[in-house]
Design a protein around this motif. Structure first.
Motif, PDB file in Angstrom:
ATOM      1  N   LYS A 120       4.488   3.580  -6.231  1.00  0.00           N
ATOM      2  CA  LYS A 120       4.611   4.821  -7.194  1.00  0.00           C
ATOM      3  C   LYS A 120       4.209   4.381  -8.493  1.00  0.00           C
ATOM      4  O   LYS A 120       3.325   5.323  -9.147  1.00  0.00           O
ATOM      5  N   GLU A 121       4.748   3.044  -8.987  1.00  0.00           N
ATOM      6  CA  GLU A 121       4.170   2.649 -10.321  1.00  0.00           C
ATOM      7  C   GLU A 121       2.607   2.553 -10.160  1.00  0.00           C
ATOM      8  O   GLU A 121       1.830   3.059 -11.365  1.00  0.00           O
ATOM      9  N   GLN A 122       1.890   2.330  -9.279  1.00  0.00           N
ATOM     10  CA  GLN A 122       0.471   1.929  -9.224  1.00  0.00           C
ATOM     11  C   GLN A 122      -0.111   3.552  -9.358  1.00  0.00           C
ATOM     12  O   GLN A 122      -1.125   3.632  -9.969  1.00  0.00           O
ATOM     13  N   ILE A 123       0.444   4.441  -8.625  1.00  0.00           N
ATOM     14  CA  ILE A 123       0.043   5.649  -8.557  1.00  0.00           C
ATOM     15  C   ILE A 123       0.013   6.563 -10.104  1.00  0.00           C
ATOM     16  O   ILE A 123      -0.761   7.111 -10.592  1.00  0.00           O
ATOM     17  N   ALA A 124       1.091   6.041 -10.659  1.00  0.00           N
ATOM     18  CA  ALA A 124       1.414   6.613 -11.995  1.00  0.00           C
ATOM     19  C   ALA A 124       0.385   6.284 -13.077  1.00  0.00           C
ATOM     20  O   ALA A 124       0.168   6.924 -13.965  1.00  0.00           O
ATOM     21  N   LYS A 125      -0.039   5.028 -12.840  1.00  0.00           N
ATOM     22  CA  LYS A 125      -1.144   4.484 -13.728  1.00  0.00           C
ATOM     23  C   LYS A 125      -2.426   4.720 -13.202  1.00  0.00           C
ATOM     24  O   LYS A 125      -3.503   4.241 -13.977  1.00  0.00           O
ATOM     25  N   GLY A 126      -2.309   5.616 -12.263  1.00  0.00           N
ATOM     26  CA  GLY A 126      -3.669   6.270 -11.994  1.00  0.00           C
ATOM     27  C   GLY A 126      -4.494   5.300 -10.866  1.00  0.00           C
ATOM     28  O   GLY A 126      -5.785   5.419 -10.661  1.00  0.00           O
ATOM     29  N   ASP A 127      -4.094   4.152 -10.527  1.00  0.00           N
ATOM     30  CA  ASP A 127      -4.403   3.136  -9.611  1.00  0.00           C
ATOM     31  C   ASP A 127      -4.314   3.691  -8.091  1.00  0.00           C
ATOM     32  O   ASP A 127      -3.221   3.563  -7.577  1.00  0.00           O
ATOM     33  N   HIS A 128      -5.263   4.108  -7.492  1.00  0.00           N
ATOM     34  CA  HIS A 128      -5.107   4.551  -6.228  1.00  0.00           C
ATOM     35  C   HIS A 128      -5.771   3.394  -5.083  1.00  0.00           C
ATOM     36  O   HIS A 128      -6.254   3.901  -4.079  1.00  0.00           O
ATOM     37  N   SER A 129      -6.039   2.155  -5.512  1.00  0.00           N
ATOM     38  CA  SER A 129      -6.753   1.311  -4.854  1.00  0.00           C
ATOM     39  C   SER A 129      -6.067   0.975  -3.505  1.00  0.00           C
ATOM     40  O   SER A 129      -6.544   0.197  -2.615  1.00  0.00           O
ATOM     41  N   GLN A 130      -4.626   1.091  -3.327  1.00  0.00           N
ATOM     42  CA  GLN A 130      -4.115   0.406  -2.216  1.00  0.00           C
ATOM     43  C   GLN A 130      -3.223   1.629  -1.622  1.00  0.00           C
ATOM     44  O   GLN A 130      -2.487   2.770  -2.588  1.00  0.00           O
ATOM     45  N   THR A 131      -2.931   1.648  -0.361  1.00  0.00           N
ATOM     46  CA  THR A 131      -2.115   2.686   0.425  1.00  0.00           C
ATOM     47  C   THR A 131      -0.612   2.174   0.468  1.00  0.00           C
ATOM     48  O   THR A 131      -0.460   0.885  -0.055  1.00  0.00           O
ATOM     49  N   TYR A 132       0.329   2.942   0.585  1.00  0.00           N
ATOM     50  CA  TYR A 132       1.636   2.421   0.826  1.00  0.00           C
ATOM     51  C   TYR A 132       1.989   1.227   1.659  1.00  0.00           C
ATOM     52  O   TYR A 132       2.466   0.293   1.525  1.00  0.00           O
ATOM     53  N   GLU A 133       0.954   1.259   2.865  1.00  0.00           N
ATOM     54  CA  GLU A 133       1.307   0.189   3.898  1.00  0.00           C
ATOM     55  C   GLU A 133       0.489  -0.836   3.371  1.00  0.00           C
ATOM     56  O   GLU A 133       1.285  -1.975   3.729  1.00  0.00           O
ATOM     57  N   GLN A 134      -0.350  -0.832   2.634  1.00  0.00           N
ATOM     58  CA  GLN A 134      -0.967  -2.044   1.890  1.00  0.00           C
ATOM     59  C   GLN A 134      -0.147  -2.578   1.186  1.00  0.00           C
ATOM     60  O   GLN A 134      -0.010  -3.920   1.033  1.00  0.00           O
ATOM     61  N   VAL A 135       0.492  -1.829   0.213  1.00  0.00           N
ATOM     62  CA  VAL A 135       1.549  -2.361  -0.754  1.00  0.00           C
ATOM     63  C   VAL A 135       2.495  -3.013  -0.041  1.00  0.00           C
ATOM     64  O   VAL A 135       2.919  -4.229  -0.261  1.00  0.00           O
ATOM     65  N   LEU A 136       3.025  -2.485   1.014  1.00  0.00           N
ATOM     66  CA  LEU A 136       4.368  -3.099   1.669  1.00  0.00           C
ATOM     67  C   LEU A 136       3.825  -4.260   2.512  1.00  0.00           C
ATOM     68  O   LEU A 136       4.440  -5.364   2.246  1.00  0.00           O
ATOM     69  N   GLU A 137       2.780  -4.336   3.031  1.00  0.00           N
ATOM     70  CA  GLU A 137       2.134  -5.747   3.734  1.00  0.00           C
ATOM     71  C   GLU A 137       2.094  -6.804   2.435  1.00  0.00           C
ATOM     72  O   GLU A 137       2.620  -7.892   2.861  1.00  0.00           O
TER      73      GLU A 137
END
Ligand code: DC
Length: 224
Positions: free
Chosen positions: A156-173
């Motif tokens: 959520k922090e990354q999305i809020a910063k406009g950073d869409h480079s990773q999906t939730y699954e990638q962040v979790l991994e």
């Protein structure tokens, strides 16, 4: 001087919570992860693989890393350049985790961290503050939350910063991988100090987490 050590895995909300509590107490907040991130950044810039122990160790004499506090916000300078933003890029998390495994890197940063604690009342956050850096800290807290909650927050922090480079699954991994790296390295692994109080924020929002940490500090300090 009073030292409060807050350790725990990435994404448990350590830095946000610690910053708020430190401000409240009037203590200097020290985010030690920023130091490892800066060495990771330098290695990447120099074309050295962060996993290459000899390569990274050879860079250390060239380094000059300074932490300053401007309007209460920690800033990191690498050879005079403010790198506070750049070290927050997602790929720097991995680089930091990799360089942090090297004994020479940890030894290099130990004195920087201890000096800050000798000269200031500090609230220091990291992985090994209560176990290695400040074993005599008056208050030690191990702050954690489930991997899923931590990944959710980071995403959520990354999305809020406009950073869409990773999906939730990638962040979790990445969270799971980094937990593994940080808690399985040979030197100063992430682990709860025996005398640390465990604070699990999985089910707490920010305000409740801050309150929990303040309550722990108040209780510990009253007992000193
Ligand atoms: O807290 P952070 O995500 O900014 O930390 C980045 C990396 O630095 C983390 O993966 C492990 C390492 N680190 C460490 O080994 N010891 C510390 N005291 C702080 C961070």
């Amino acid at each position: 001087m009073i030292s409060i050590a807050i350790d725990g895995p990435s994404g448990a909300g350590k830095s946000t919570i610690a910053r708020m509590v430190a401000k409240d107490l009037g203590y200097l907040y020290v985010d030690t992860g920023a130091l490892y991130r800066t060495i990771g950044l330098y290695a990447v810039r120099k074309g050295v693989d962060p996993e290459d122990e000899n390569g990274v160790s050879a860079l250390l004499p060239e380094l000059d890393i300074r932490l300053t506090h401007e309007n209460g916000v920690q800033q990191v300078y690498l050879l005079g350049e403010n790198v506070s933003e750049e070290i927050r890029r997602p790929e720097m998390s991995k680089a930091a985790s990799n360089v942090s495994r090297h004994p020479a890197v940890r030894a290099y940063l130990l004195e920087t961290q201890r000096k800050l604690a000798r000269e200031n009342n500090v609230l220091m956050d990291g992985r090994d503050i209560g176990t290695v850096v400040l074993p005599d800290a008056q208050v030690k807290i191990f702050l954690t939350a489930s991997a899923e909650k931590r990944a959710e927050r980071r995403y959520k922090e990354q999305i809020a910063k406009g950073d869409h480079s990773q999906t939730y699954e990638q962040v979790l991994e990445a969270v799971i991988q980094r937990d593994y790296n940080d808690s399985h390295r040979a030197i100063a692994p992430l682990k709860q100090a025996e005398d640390a109080v465990l604070a699990d924020t999985s089910e707490l929002d920010l305000e409740q987490s801050v309150q929990l940490i303040k309550d722990i500090i108040r209780e510990k300090c009253a007992a000193l």
